[in-house]
Design an enzyme around this catalytic site. Structure first.
Site, PDB file in Angstrom:
ATOM      1  N   PRO A   2      17.815  83.365 -23.631  1.00 57.17           N
ATOM      2  CA  PRO A   2      19.160  83.688 -23.115  1.00 57.17           C
ATOM      3  C   PRO A   2      20.247  83.303 -24.127  1.00 57.17           C
ATOM      4  O   PRO A   2      20.208  82.221 -24.704  1.00 57.17           O
ATOM      5  CB  PRO A   2      19.263  82.836 -21.851  1.00 57.17           C
ATOM      6  CG  PRO A   2      17.851  82.531 -21.467  1.00 57.17           C
ATOM      7  CD  PRO A   2      17.087  82.464 -22.752  1.00 57.17           C
ATOM      8  N   GLU A   3      21.170  84.222 -24.343  1.00 51.14           N
ATOM      9  CA  GLU A   3      22.293  83.984 -25.253  1.00 51.14           C
ATOM     10  C   GLU A   3      23.589  84.023 -24.431  1.00 51.14           C
ATOM     11  O   GLU A   3      23.549  84.059 -23.206  1.00 51.14           O
ATOM     12  CB  GLU A   3      22.309  85.043 -26.362  1.00 51.14           C
ATOM     13  CG  GLU A   3      20.987  85.130 -27.121  1.00 51.14           C
ATOM     14  CD  GLU A   3      21.007  86.204 -28.198  1.00 51.14           C
ATOM     15  OE1 GLU A   3      22.082  86.520 -28.732  1.00 51.14           O
ATOM     16  OE2 GLU A   3      19.925  86.741 -28.504  1.00 51.14           O
TER      17      GLU A   3
END
Ligand code: ZN
Length: 275
Positions: A2-3
């Site tokens: 996840p960014e």
């Protein structure tokens, strides 16, 4: 992993569900997911009201009514979801936080099969090691940051101390949108290049947030729904597929162990004009 867009999606979903609720119970199944080691998450949180949930880089930061803060990092495979009692608990759920306001009760579950994520307690004097946020960065600031390093621009943009929140997917997509080769030394980018890159990073991130992020493997939003932006990737994960701009096959190289996707025509090495 996840960014920024995925983490922002989780935060935007959690904030209205959890802010103002009081923590009534913390079930910690593995103490080694809490840092620093020995910190007593349960005693710290019990009977405290959650004041706010914010994003900082890829961190999900909880602020309690006594100003105590901790953050959850999703690592590679972390999921932070709202559940009710009827939702079966999945394996690798390491923590369940129960909260209540009046008759309203909520359970927040943190699961992380690969355990690269965790829960990190912050003290009032904890230094913030992260670089500035890309969504509010000016072109001049970005150019100044990039002047500090001769590393390839791809690696520089992945460095959370330089700029916080970007990861492999959104760096590749932003560099393609800006027409910048991933191996370009960061300090060789002109102010004009930096301005283009700054605009493209913001566009890519905002678009990804609108589509609730990208789901490649494990990522889900706090309501357990996947993201939709993976269908709109132009280079990431598309090795050999035609570039949406010029139809040349997308190439993949490995930089510091990370897959890097780019179009050799739209992103020529510095000094070579576009063909
Ligand atoms: Zn192209």
């Amino acid at each position: 992993m996840p960014e920024l867009p995925e983490v922002q999606t989780v935060v935007s979903t959690l904030q209205p569900r959890l802010a103002g609720l009081t923590i009534t119970q913390v079930d910690l199944r593995r103490s080694d997911i809490v840092q620093p080691a020995g910190a007593d998450l349960c005693a710290t949180c019990l009977n405290r009201t959650i004041r706010a949930i914010d994003r900082r880089g890829k961190r999900i930061v909880f602020t309690l009514d006594n100003d105590i803060r901790f953050y959850i990092h999703l690592g590679m495979s972390g999921q932070l979801t709202i559940a009710d009692d009827s939702t079966p608990e999945r394996p690798h759920t390491h923590m369940v936080l129960h909260a209540r306001r009046g008759q309203e009760t909520v359970a927040l579950r943190f699961r992380d099969p690969r355990r690269f994520g965790g829960i990190f307690m912050l003290s009032s004097d904890s230094a913030d090691p992260l670089g500035p946020e890309p969504l509010t960065l000016s072109s001049r600031q970005l150019h100044g940051l990039l002047q500090k390093t001769a590393r390839p621009i791809k690696n520089a943009l992945l460095d959370q101390r330089l700029i916080a929140g970007l990861g492999n997917i959104y760096v590749d997509e932003s560099l393609h949108a800006a027409g910048i080769h991933p191996l370009t030394p960061a300090d060789r980018l002109s102010p004009q290049h930096a301005a283009t890159l700054n605009r493209c990073i913001k566009q890519v991130l905002r678009r990804a947030i609108r589509h609730r992020g990208s789901t490649l493997r494990d990522y889900v939003n706090a309501d357990r729904s996947p993201g939709g932006f993976q269908r709109l990737h132009r280079v990431y994960g598309r090795e050999g597929a035609p570039c949406p701009n010029c139809r040349r096959p997308i190439e993949r190289i490995v930089l510091q162990g990370r897959s890097t996707h780019f179009c050799p025509a739209c992103q020529p090495p510095l000094g070579k004009s576009k063909s």
